[in-house]
Structures are given as structure tokens and as C-alpha cells.
Design a protein around this motif. Structure first.
Motif, mmCIF file in Angstrom:
data_model
loop_
_atom_site.group_PDB
_atom_site.id
_atom_site.type_symbol
_atom_site.label_atom_id
_atom_site.label_comp_id
_atom_site.label_asym_id
_atom_site.label_seq_id
_atom_site.Cartn_x
_atom_site.Cartn_y
_atom_site.Cartn_z
ATOM 1 N N LEU A 1 -3.834 -0.773 -12.702
ATOM 2 C CA LEU A 1 -4.342 -2.028 -12.149
ATOM 3 C C LEU A 1 -3.579 -3.221 -12.710
ATOM 4 C CD1 LEU A 1 -6.410 -3.641 -10.527
ATOM 5 C CD2 LEU A 1 -7.915 -3.568 -12.513
ATOM 6 N N THR A 2 -3.289 -3.182 -14.012
ATOM 7 C CA THR A 2 -2.548 -4.285 -14.626
ATOM 8 C C THR A 2 -1.168 -4.437 -14.011
ATOM 9 O OG1 THR A 2 -3.731 -3.919 -16.702
ATOM 10 C CG2 THR A 2 -1.698 -5.199 -16.810
ATOM 11 N N VAL A 3 -0.488 -3.309 -13.824
ATOM 12 C CA VAL A 3 0.868 -3.356 -13.267
ATOM 13 C C VAL A 3 0.843 -3.716 -11.781
ATOM 14 C CG1 VAL A 3 2.966 -2.025 -12.840
ATOM 15 C CG2 VAL A 3 1.679 -1.706 -14.966
ATOM 16 N N MET A 4 0.030 -2.995 -11.002
ATOM 17 C CA MET A 4 0.027 -3.205 -9.556
ATOM 18 C C MET A 4 -0.658 -4.511 -9.174
ATOM 19 S SD MET A 4 1.831 -1.062 -8.086
ATOM 20 C CE MET A 4 1.391 -1.699 -6.464
ATOM 21 N N GLY A 5 -1.677 -4.911 -9.950
ATOM 22 C CA GLY A 5 -2.309 -6.201 -9.658
ATOM 23 C C GLY A 5 -1.327 -7.343 -9.831
ATOM 24 N N GLY A 6 -0.594 -7.328 -10.940
ATOM 25 C CA GLY A 6 0.412 -8.361 -11.149
ATOM 26 C C GLY A 6 1.529 -8.296 -10.121
ATOM 27 N N GLY A 7 1.941 -7.070 -9.772
ATOM 28 C CA GLY A 7 2.992 -6.929 -8.759
ATOM 29 C C GLY A 7 2.548 -7.420 -7.399
ATOM 30 N N ALA A 8 1.291 -7.123 -7.018
ATOM 31 C CA ALA A 8 0.782 -7.567 -5.720
ATOM 32 C C ALA A 8 0.680 -9.087 -5.664
ATOM 33 C CB ALA A 8 -0.582 -6.931 -5.449
ATOM 34 N N ILE A 9 0.250 -9.712 -6.765
ATOM 35 C CA ILE A 9 0.202 -11.182 -6.811
ATOM 36 C C ILE A 9 1.602 -11.761 -6.628
ATOM 37 C CG2 ILE A 9 -0.204 -13.149 -8.333
ATOM 38 C CD1 ILE A 9 -2.563 -11.619 -9.516
ATOM 39 N N ALA A 10 2.595 -11.161 -7.298
ATOM 40 C CA ALA A 10 3.976 -11.637 -7.178
ATOM 41 C C ALA A 10 4.484 -11.511 -5.749
ATOM 42 C CB ALA A 10 4.879 -10.864 -8.136
ATOM 43 N N VAL A 11 4.157 -10.402 -5.079
ATOM 44 C CA VAL A 11 4.576 -10.221 -3.687
ATOM 45 C C VAL A 11 3.895 -11.257 -2.797
ATOM 46 C CG1 VAL A 11 4.506 -8.657 -1.713
ATOM 47 C CG2 VAL A 11 5.097 -7.778 -3.965
ATOM 48 N N GLY A 12 2.599 -11.524 -3.032
ATOM 49 C CA GLY A 12 1.901 -12.538 -2.243
ATOM 50 C C GLY A 12 2.505 -13.908 -2.415
ATOM 51 N N ASN B 1 0.825 -1.210 0.000
ATOM 52 C CA ASN B 1 0.000 0.000 0.000
ATOM 53 C C ASN B 1 0.861 1.262 0.000
ATOM 54 O OD1 ASN B 1 -2.730 1.279 0.354
ATOM 55 N ND2 ASN B 1 -1.752 2.039 2.219
ATOM 56 N N LEU B 2 2.034 1.196 0.632
ATOM 57 C CA LEU B 2 2.925 2.355 0.685
ATOM 58 C C LEU B 2 3.560 2.638 -0.668
ATOM 59 C CD1 LEU B 2 4.328 4.436 2.618
ATOM 60 C CD2 LEU B 2 6.184 2.757 2.842
ATOM 61 N N VAL B 3 3.962 1.579 -1.367
ATOM 62 C CA VAL B 3 4.670 1.763 -2.631
ATOM 63 C C VAL B 3 3.710 1.970 -3.794
ATOM 64 C CG1 VAL B 3 4.779 -0.642 -3.476
ATOM 65 C CG2 VAL B 3 6.723 0.895 -3.853
ATOM 66 N N GLY B 4 2.430 1.629 -3.603
ATOM 67 C CA GLY B 4 1.455 1.746 -4.683
ATOM 68 C C GLY B 4 1.392 3.119 -5.320
ATOM 69 N N PRO B 5 1.234 4.222 -4.555
ATOM 70 C CA PRO B 5 1.175 5.553 -5.191
ATOM 71 C C PRO B 5 2.438 5.913 -5.966
ATOM 72 C CG PRO B 5 0.336 5.636 -2.946
ATOM 73 C CD PRO B 5 0.953 4.288 -3.118
ATOM 74 N N TRP B 6 3.598 5.493 -5.470
ATOM 75 C CA TRP B 6 4.848 5.794 -6.182
ATOM 76 C C TRP B 6 4.868 5.104 -7.544
ATOM 77 C CZ3 TRP B 6 8.902 3.086 -8.279
ATOM 78 C CH2 TRP B 6 10.046 3.823 -8.599
ATOM 79 N N VAL B 7 4.474 3.843 -7.563
ATOM 80 C CA VAL B 7 4.437 3.106 -8.835
ATOM 81 C C VAL B 7 3.418 3.728 -9.781
ATOM 82 C CG1 VAL B 7 3.960 0.873 -9.909
ATOM 83 C CG2 VAL B 7 5.201 0.975 -7.740
ATOM 84 N N VAL B 8 2.260 4.131 -9.240
ATOM 85 C CA VAL B 8 1.235 4.759 -10.081
ATOM 86 C C VAL B 8 1.772 6.047 -10.706
ATOM 87 C CG1 VAL B 8 -1.011 5.919 -10.040
ATOM 88 C CG2 VAL B 8 -0.720 3.723 -8.885
ATOM 89 N N GLY B 9 2.509 6.837 -9.914
ATOM 90 C CA GLY B 9 3.111 8.051 -10.459
ATOM 91 C C GLY B 9 4.073 7.761 -11.595
ATOM 92 N N MET B 10 4.900 6.717 -11.432
ATOM 93 C CA MET B 10 5.832 6.339 -12.504
ATOM 94 C C MET B 10 5.066 5.870 -13.740
ATOM 95 S SD MET B 10 8.912 6.922 -11.574
ATOM 96 C CE MET B 10 9.718 6.003 -12.874
ATOM 97 N N ILE B 11 4.002 5.101 -13.513
ATOM 98 C CA ILE B 11 3.182 4.646 -14.649
ATOM 99 C C ILE B 11 2.594 5.846 -15.383
ATOM 100 C CG2 ILE B 11 1.073 3.398 -15.261
ATOM 101 C CD1 ILE B 11 1.650 1.548 -12.880
ATOM 102 N N GLY B 12 2.165 6.869 -14.628
ATOM 103 C CA GLY B 12 1.609 8.059 -15.250
ATOM 104 C C GLY B 12 2.611 8.766 -16.134
ATOM 105 N N ARG B 13 3.859 8.912 -15.666
ATOM 106 C CA ARG B 13 4.876 9.584 -16.473
ATOM 107 C C ARG B 13 5.152 8.809 -17.764
ATOM 108 N NH1 ARG B 13 6.085 10.752 -11.222
ATOM 109 N NH2 ARG B 13 6.640 12.929 -10.793
#
Length: 695
Positions: free
Chosen positions: A630-641, A370-382
Motif C-alpha cells: 500500500l505504501t509503495v502503490m499508494g504513493g505511485g498512484a498519487i504520482a501518476v494522478g 490496475n494492470l501494473v499493480g500486481p506486477w509491482v506487488v510481486g516485486m515488493i514480495g521478492r
């Protein structure tokens, strides 16, 4: 109301219809979080209550004066477990065990309601005959693990053979006779195992709920920040801004928390039907009590208030920047460093640790995602804005860069569900099949008496009309008496003249046996012992062998594997429950935050529409703004789990786990797409009127 709380209340009421809609969305989010949080808390309390009610059957030896002797064993009927407790008082004044209003007298039998009902339904030679003696009464709820438990408490004399010191029970099927000073006992290993699983499941449910509850405080955040920034510019102090924010958030959250508590109460009758560890639940197990409810009603609004205050830094420090809608500075990379540090420590912390440490590590991994999610979203936006080739992609990328926290709130629920699915999916056990014969009963007997006891077993089975082969074998002080029910053996090995009366076959034709069975329901001569045999015939054999060896019962290998099958089934049930809760949070989060995001940006949308931007472009931009992260963070969250589950896994992911992951991915995307489609009318509504609103 007066003062700042009164001003907050007036601003909340005066925000117009859409302002009240935003407050309503926050209240609904808090209600969902509160109801599910109560369920997660109560699950642990319920397992603790079960463990406490079962503890008296796991006796602790008296260190001083003993008042009674207690022995416990497990029997079986129709593939259901029966717990049999034998008690003998060592003197007058022995306290009654839980669930009984007095100590059972010798020769007295007390049955649980479920066992009494089953004994009345089945023929006596299959169950009731195992418990001869006068009925003393019914075992109350305080002595039962769950409402459908099969429990028998038998009063014995102190010198009874089943309570002799040498009548040691098989540790797989019972507890040896023990002199006790009271019925406090201790939690069984099985109960401790379920409590550990319950704790891990609660963490998997609670952490996303806490994240969702905190995010609820930031719903319609842009509207509130604009209003508070305006108040700050006209002279309101930072303390006044914080107090107004806390008052508004707590008022809304407390109303939502009350609604959530009521919702949980309405759902309780349904939750009671969930079967775990062999049965459903008592109402008392799922009622948390006044203090836990009050604690949740205080904690949830407090969490929402704290989350709302955390987001006020820009309003307090730079109100002019908020009013001018300047793009906030990028989030720091230290968020990623924290996540990597936690993941690096996971293998060392989880491997060989207790349930508490495992739950803590899972919780930390959750929070770091949850902490890293906004940072990744910002990078995805750029990246999205840099490679955009269509207006919709460009708008989506710029929006992700402008407010990555808001974009993360929209997909965080599904991403958290991905973490849960990745963790559980890798650990979900596959279906377990067994070739253990249910019709081959085994009974441990002293070696010196094995031959005579085998002969007596043949006589009992013959009298009961059960076709069986009885053998005695093995080395050491004890031998196994093996009874193959429905299987005639070599000459002299089978029970003579013991066919049961013919009964109606499955085909329904009187006097005609169904294929593969004799008229007695037993396997035909020459059929393997592991072949299906009428369960009634096996239960008649169990009843006939009752008391043959004091303190021992006839069990099959399938009986002894029953707990393994049960706990695997319960893990599957728990997986469904945890994923259901996670999806409820994800769907609620996606829908509520999508609507809130439209309300936050309604003036921007309206002005873009007024400038000639087609509504379809705005809608496509909104979908891209959600589906890309969602595609990036969903896959990343599954990998972390999956990574967090690796130290606990004993084998590679099975088909069941793979299917679980696939279903979660499909449902997650479907939920987000559905939420976007459901809020499309709201987008159309806000773009129809670009005029400034009262709020």
C-alpha cells in the motif's frame, strides 16, 4: 435448476457457513459497486436533463417564419441570480414555452415557485416591484433548471422597448432579442462546461468501480479454484468448468446488483439535496429510467462473470498444479511497458483536448495502474522476503510472491483513491476572494442618453429613499452609469434627501446605529465604496433602476464574477463527492477483500497455527502484506494522478490541494488498518479449527 447451473447452485449452498460468507462478501461488493455505478451514470444524465431544460432560454434565430420574439437577461437579488425571459408573440397560435401551459399575454408575469416565494417574503421595493403586471401563473418543473431556480417569464407586446432590435443585451448578462420559430434552443456554454466536468468526474468514479466489480468476481478465488480443480481432475471438461464458474458468479452478482439498485433508490432523497450549479436536483434528474437500470443489472453480472472466467486459465490448463498449490509464474514486465506508454502519451493527448478525450486518457491511466499493480506487488514480495529479518516479514513476502493479484485486490481500492486524490488535488482551486464592491452598480446606456438617464436614475433613487452617488462616464457609443449605493459623493453628486427610514440596528437598541453604519443601513460618509452595505439597500436600488435602460440591468462587478465563484465552489463540491465515492469503494474493497483473503487461506492459517505459529505473528504478517504494497502503490498512484493532471494545471498545487492529498493519504491508511482490525476475529476463528471444510 438442473444440469450445470443446478450443480453450481448446490455447490454454492453446500459450501458450509464460511462458503456462504464468501458468496455474501461477493454480493455485498457487487451491491456497493452497482449503487455507486448508478450514481455515476445518473450524474451525467442529470446534467444532460438540466441542459435540455435550460436550452429554450438560449434561443436560435429563425431561418424561416418566426412565431415569437425572445430576450433573456440576468438580474440579481440577495446575491442570487434571477433569469428574466421576455416574450412576445408575432401572431396567433404561438406555442407556449416549457413550463407554461399557454403563451404569456402582454403585461402578464409568470414566476417560478422559488421566485414567487421570495417575492412574497421580501418587501415589494426590493424585488416584487421589478415585475409589475398581473400574475399569469407558476412556471412548471419542465421549464426550470433546478427546483430553487429564480425565473420570471414576462409577456410583452412585439413593439415593446425591451424587444427592439437595437435593445441588444449585454452578453455578460443576457441574450439579445431574437426572432424564433420554436423553443428548442441550444445548450448554453455554462451547461456544456458542467457536462464536461460531470463526464470527467464520472470517469474518476466509474473506473475504480469497474475494477472493484471485477475484483468482486475473484473474492474467495482460492476456495473456488481448489474445488473446480478437483472437479477437473475427476473428469469435468474445460467447458463444464467455465459454465459452472459463470453460473456461480452470475447468480451471486445478480443478487448483489438487485440489492445495489434498491440501495441507490433509498439514497436518492439524500442525493437530491446535493447543490451543484446553483441548486439541488429534481427527482427525475436522479432517476435513470427503466432501460439504464436494466442495462446496469445486466452489465454488472456480466462483468463479474467475465472476470471470473479470466481467472480460470490455471484451473483449465493445470488443475494438478492448482490442487498442489504450486506458486504461479511471475507476471510479465510488459504490464509496466504499457503503463509507461500511456503516460508518455498523456501530455500530447490531454493538452487542448475536449472533455471526452481527457476522460478517455484518465480512464486508460486508471486501467494501466490496475494492470501494473500486481506486477509491482510481486516485486515488493521478492524484496520483502529477501531482506526479511522476522518470521512475520518472511511470511508476508512469500505470500506476496505466491499470489500478487490477491494482495493487489486488498490495496487496489486505496491505490485508486490515491490516483483520484493526486489528479483532483493538483487541480482543486484555492479559495477565491474578491474586492469587487457589491454596492457599486453599473448600467450601460447609449452615449447620447447617458446624461438624461443618469438624472432619471437620481430621481428614482431619491424617490425610493436610497442614498447613492450617480455618475456617467466612458467613451464610445455606450457609457456606464455608475451608482455607488450608500456612498455620498461630492456636492451635487449625491441623491438629495433620500435617507431611508430608520430601522432596528444589529445592536438591538432602538434608534442607535451599529458601529460602521448609519441608521438607514448605508455606509457612513467617507466610507469606501467596497465596504459592507446592507443588501436590502442594494436590492432597493436595483428595483428602482429596473427598466431605466430597456434590455439592461444594473449589476456590480461581484455579480459579473458570480459564475466564476460558483463554478469554483462546485468544483470543490464535486471533489468532495468524487473522493467520497472513491473512499467508499476503497473502504469496502479493503474490508471485503481482507475477509475474503482469510477465507481463501483459512486452512493454511489453521495449519500454521497448529504447527505452533503464534496468532500475533500471523496477524502481523497479514498487516505487513497489506501495508508494505500500500505504501509503495499508494504513493505511485498519487504520482501518476499528479502527472496526468499536469497538462491541465495552470498553477502549482495550492494549500487546498495539498490538504486534500494529505487527508486522502491519512484516511486511506486508516481505512486499511481499520479493515485489518475488523477482520482479526475472523482470523482467530478460522485458526481455531484446522479440519477440512465441506467446500
Amino acid at each position: 435448476m438442473s444440469g450445470l447451473p443446478g450443480l453450481s447452485w448446490r455447490l454454492l449452498r453446500g459450501g458450509g457457513r464460511r462458503g456462504l460468507l464468501g458468496a455474501g462478501l461477493t454480493a455485498v461488493a457487487v451491491a456497493v459497486s452497482t449503487a455507486l455505478l448508478l450514481f455515476a451514470v445518473v450524474a451525467n444524465l442529470g446534467f444532460q436533463g438540466r441542459a435540455d431544460r435550460e436550452a429554450w432560454r438560449n434561443p436560435v434565430a429563425a431561418t424561416g417564419g418566426a412565431v415569437a420574439i425572445e430576450a433573456v437577461r440576468k438580474d440579481y437579488v440577495r446575491d442570487r441570480q434571477i433569469t428574466v425571459v421576455d416574450l412576445a408573440a408575432l401572431g396567433p397560435g404561438a406555442p407556449p414555452p416549457p413550463g407554461l401551459d399557454r403563451f404569456p399575454a402582454p403585461g402578464e408575469v409568470w414566476l417560478s415557485p422559488a421566485l414567487a416565494e421570495l417575492a412574497g417574503e421580501l418587501p415589494a421595493d426590493q424585488l416584487a416591484a421589478r415585475f409589475p403586471g398581473r400574475r399569469g401563473g407558476t412556471v412548471g418543473d419542465e421549464g426550470l433548471v433546478h427546483p430553487g431556480e429564480l425565473l420570471a417569464v414576462r409577456g410583452q407586446a412585439a413593439e415593446s422597448p425591451v424587444l427592439r432590435a437595437d435593445a441588444s443585451a449585454d452578453p455578460r448578462t443576457g441574450v439579445a432579442p431574437t426572432r424564433i420559430a420554436d423553443f428548442r434552443g441550444k445548450a448554453t456554454n455554462d451547461a456544456e462546461g458542467y457536462r464536461a466536468l460531470g463526464l470527467i468526474a464520472s470517469v474518476l468514479m466509474v473506473v475504480p468501480l469497474l475494477v472493484f466489480g471485477g475484483a468482486a468476481a475473484r473474492l474467495t478465488v482460492a476456495r473456488r479454484d481448489q474445488r473446480l480443480a478437483a472437479l477437473r481432475l475427476v473428469g469435468a471438461s474445460p467447458g463444464q468448468v467455465v459454465a459452472m464458474t459463470v453460473a456461480e458468479a452470475v447468480i451471486t452478482a445478480f443478487g448483489g446488483a438487485l440489492l445495489g439498485a434498491v440501495l441507490y433508490g433509498l439514497l436518492t432523497p439524500l442525493l437530491m439535496r446535493i447543490e451543484i450549479a446553483g441548486g439541488s436536483w429534481f427527482l427525475a434528474d436522479l432517476w435513470p429510467g427503466v432501460l439504464p437500470v436494466l442495462a446496469v443489472l445486466v452489465a454488472v453480472p456480466l462483468l463479474v462473470g467475465v472476470s471470473a472466467v479470466v481467472g480460470l486459465r490455471r484451473v483449465v490448463v493445470s488443475p494438478l498444479g492448482v490442487a498442489k498449490r504450486e506458486t504461479p509464474p511471475a507476471l510479465r514486465f510488459v504490464r509496466v511497458v504499457v503503463l509507461l506508454a500511456v503516460l508518455a502519451a498523456v501530455p500530447a493527448l490531454v493538452a487542448g483536448s475536449g472533455a471526452g478525450v481527457i476522460a478517455l486518457v484518465i480512464g486508460l491511466a486508471f486501467l494501466c495502474v490496475n494492470l501494473v499493480g500486481p506486477w509491482v506487488v510481486g516485486m515488493i514480495g521478492r524484496i520483502t522476503a529477501g531482506v526479511a529479518r522476522t518470521p512475520a516479514r518472511l511470511l508476508a513476502g512469500r505470500r506476496l510472491v505466491d499470489d500478487p493479484r490477491a494482495a493487489w485486490r486488498t490495496v487496489s481500492g486505496v491505490a485508486m483513491t490515491g490516483f483520484v486524490a493526486g489528479f483532483i488535488g493538483f487541480l482543486t482551486p484555492g479559495s477565491l476572494t474578491t474586492d469587487s464592491p457589491r454596492a457599486e452598480l453599473r448600467l450601460s446606456a447609449p452615449a447620447a442618453q447617458a446624461a438624461s438617464l443618469a438624472a432619471e436614475a437620481r430621481e428614482r433613487l431619491s424617490a425610493a429613499g436610497v442614498l447613492a452617488t450617480v455618475k456617467a462616464g466612458g467613451d464610445g457609443d455606450r457609457k456606464l452609469i455608475t451608482v455607488s449605493v450608500g456612498r455620498p459623493g461630492p456636492a451635487g453628486g449625491s441623491v438629495p434627501g433620500n435617507r431611508a427610514p430608520a430601522k432596528a440596528p444589529a445592536s438591538g437598541v432602538p434608534g442607535q446605529a451599529s458601529p460602521g453604519q448609519t441608521s438607514s443601513g448605508a455606509a457612513p460618509p467617507g466610507q469606501p465604496g467596497g465596504a459592507p452595505v446592507d443588501a436590502a439597500l442594494v436590492d432597493r436600488a436595483r428595483t428602482a433602476l429596473e427598466g431605466l435602460v430597456p434590455g439592461r440591468v444594473a449589476t456590480s462587478l461581484a455579480d459579473e464574477e458570480r459564475f466564476t465563484h460558483q463554478i469554483l465552489d462546485d468544483i470543490g463540491t464535486g471533489t468532495v463527492i468524487v473522493l467520497t465515492v472513491s473512499f467508499l469503494v476503497a473502504v469496502a474493497s479493503a474490508g471485503i477483500t481482507a475477509a475474503s483473503s482469510i477465507l481463501d487461506r483459512r486452512q493454511t492459517y489453521a495449519l500454521l497455527r497448529l504447527a505452533g505459529t503464534p496468532l500475533e505473528v500471523l496477524d502481523r504478517a497479514r498487516r505487513a502484506e497489506t501495508l508494505i504494497p500500500l505504501t509503495v502503490m499508494g504513493g505511485g498512484a498519487i504520482a501518476v494522478g499528479v502527472f496526468c493532471a499536469l497538462p491541465l494545471a495552470v498553477a502549482a498545487m495550492n494549500v487546498t490541494g495539498a490538504i486534500t492529498l494529505l487527508v486522502c493519504v491519512v484516511l486511506g491508511f486508516a481505512g486499511v488498518v481499520g479493515a485489518g482490525a475488523a477482520t482479526a476475529p475472523l482470523l482467530r476463528s478460522v485458526t481455531a479449527d484446522p479440519a477440512p471444510r465441506p467446500d
